[in-house]
Every structure is written in C-alpha cells, then in structure tokens.
Motif scaffolding. Sequence first.
Motif, PDB file in Angstrom:
ATOM      1  N   ILE A   4      36.064  46.950  41.272  1.00  0.00           N
ATOM      2  CA  ILE A   4      34.614  46.817  41.169  1.00  0.00           C
ATOM      3  C   ILE A   4      34.170  45.717  42.123  1.00  0.00           C
ATOM      4  O   ILE A   4      34.718  44.614  42.103  1.00  0.00           O
ATOM      5  N   GLY A   6      30.791  43.543  43.325  1.00  0.00           N
ATOM      6  CA  GLY A   6      29.393  43.181  43.199  1.00  0.00           C
ATOM      7  C   GLY A   6      28.828  43.024  44.595  1.00  0.00           C
ATOM      8  O   GLY A   6      29.264  42.144  45.346  1.00  0.00           O
ATOM      9  N   PHE A  82      27.355  43.287  34.300  1.00  0.00           N
ATOM     10  CA  PHE A  82      28.392  43.535  35.303  1.00  0.00           C
ATOM     11  C   PHE A  82      29.768  43.636  34.635  1.00  0.00           C
ATOM     12  O   PHE A  82      30.558  44.526  34.953  1.00  0.00           O
ATOM     13  N   LEU A  83      30.041  42.736  33.697  1.00  0.00           N
ATOM     14  CA  LEU A  83      31.327  42.770  32.990  1.00  0.00           C
ATOM     15  C   LEU A  83      31.454  44.022  32.126  1.00  0.00           C
ATOM     16  O   LEU A  83      32.548  44.578  32.001  1.00  0.00           O
ATOM     17  N   ALA A  86      32.526  46.755  34.441  1.00  0.00           N
ATOM     18  CA  ALA A  86      33.952  46.614  34.776  1.00  0.00           C
ATOM     19  C   ALA A  86      34.825  47.171  33.650  1.00  0.00           C
ATOM     20  O   ALA A  86      35.820  47.863  33.907  1.00  0.00           O
ATOM     21  N   ALA A  91      38.298  48.676  35.302  1.00  0.00           N
ATOM     22  CA  ALA A  91      38.603  48.027  36.584  1.00  0.00           C
ATOM     23  C   ALA A  91      39.870  47.191  36.484  1.00  0.00           C
ATOM     24  O   ALA A  91      40.068  46.459  35.521  1.00  0.00           O
ATOM     25  N   ILE A  94      37.956  42.705  39.731  1.00  0.00           N
ATOM     26  CA  ILE A  94      36.539  42.487  40.034  1.00  0.00           C
ATOM     27  C   ILE A  94      36.486  41.647  41.302  1.00  0.00           C
ATOM     28  O   ILE A  94      37.188  40.639  41.407  1.00  0.00           O
ATOM     29  N   ILE A  96      33.841  39.541  43.786  1.00  0.00           N
ATOM     30  CA  ILE A  96      32.491  39.003  43.937  1.00  0.00           C
ATOM     31  C   ILE A  96      32.447  38.071  45.140  1.00  0.00           C
ATOM     32  O   ILE A  96      33.457  37.475  45.515  1.00  0.00           O
ATOM     33  N   ILE A 116      30.860  35.213  35.482  1.00  0.00           N
ATOM     34  CA  ILE A 116      31.807  36.319  35.651  1.00  0.00           C
ATOM     35  C   ILE A 116      33.224  35.771  35.739  1.00  0.00           C
ATOM     36  O   ILE A 116      34.136  36.281  35.080  1.00  0.00           O
ATOM     37  N   ALA A 120      35.359  36.991  32.405  1.00  0.00           N
ATOM     38  CA  ALA A 120      36.012  38.269  32.686  1.00  0.00           C
ATOM     39  C   ALA A 120      37.325  38.395  31.919  1.00  0.00           C
ATOM     40  O   ALA A 120      38.074  37.423  31.790  1.00  0.00           O
ATOM     41  N   VAL A 124      39.682  38.383  38.701  1.00  0.00           N
ATOM     42  CA  VAL A 124      38.498  38.295  39.555  1.00  0.00           C
ATOM     43  C   VAL A 124      38.921  37.673  40.880  1.00  0.00           C
ATOM     44  O   VAL A 124      39.568  36.625  40.902  1.00  0.00           O
TER      45      VAL A 124
END
Length: 134
Positions: A4, A6, A82-83, A86, A91, A94, A96, A116, A120, A124
């Motif tokens: 994923i 962003g 957003f989470l 995911a 996902a 993530i 970003i 995030i 998460a 990430v």
Amino acid sequence: MSIIVGFVSTPAGEAALTAGIAEATLRNEDLVIVNSAREGALVDKSVAAEDVLARAARRATEAGVKATVIQPPYQHDLADEFLDIAREANASLIVIGLRHRSQVGKFILGSHAQRILMQADRPVLAVKADGSNF
C-alpha cells in the motif's frame, strides 16, 4: 498480499511511489496506490489529478507491477482510514513519504505519518523526497 502506498502529488509522494514500486517488484506483489480526500471538502491539495494518478499507475505497470488506484474519501481521521485500508487489503507493507516539519509544526498540527508509523500493525517504510529511507 499487496503493498500500500500513500500517494500525494508532491516530491515525498513521488518518493513513496518509487519505493512502493521497487518493493512490489522485489516481493512480487500487487501495488495499491491510495490518494484520499476529506469527504465533503470542496478543495483538498492532497487530491491528485486524474492524469497524475494514471501516470502513477502506468509507472508501476511499466515496471511489471499490477497497480490499482483508489481514492476513498475519509470522514474522520486520515491515519485511521489509511490503516483500515491496509488491513482490508491484507498489505504486507505500507509505504509513506515524509516531509520535513519543525518540532513546533508537528506539535501543533500533528502528523498523519507519525500516527501511521506508531499505530500500524504491519511494517511501514517511510521515505523522504531525497530518497533516504527510515
């Protein structure tokens, strides 16, 4: 599973897209490009134009990655929404983009990216526009 990203049409967003494509290629996973706007907002600078999103998806496709672009509106909190996306997409990662902000700016405005990173329940990857990763 999928990666994923962003995405916003900024240098940090472009860096996130580049990293997301690289990770999707490496992991042989699909890419989900997420670009959201607050529901009911008449103007939102984070909303990417249709041609920009098409170009982002094309970059992934040209790299051999299956890409999907979604623009879900969010009502309450962007980080939470957003989470949720995911989790729904299962996902594996993530991605970003980060931009530099002063300590005072972070304190007053908060940070979606920081939330995030902290909340998460999956890995990430945070990238800066200059290409450095955290």
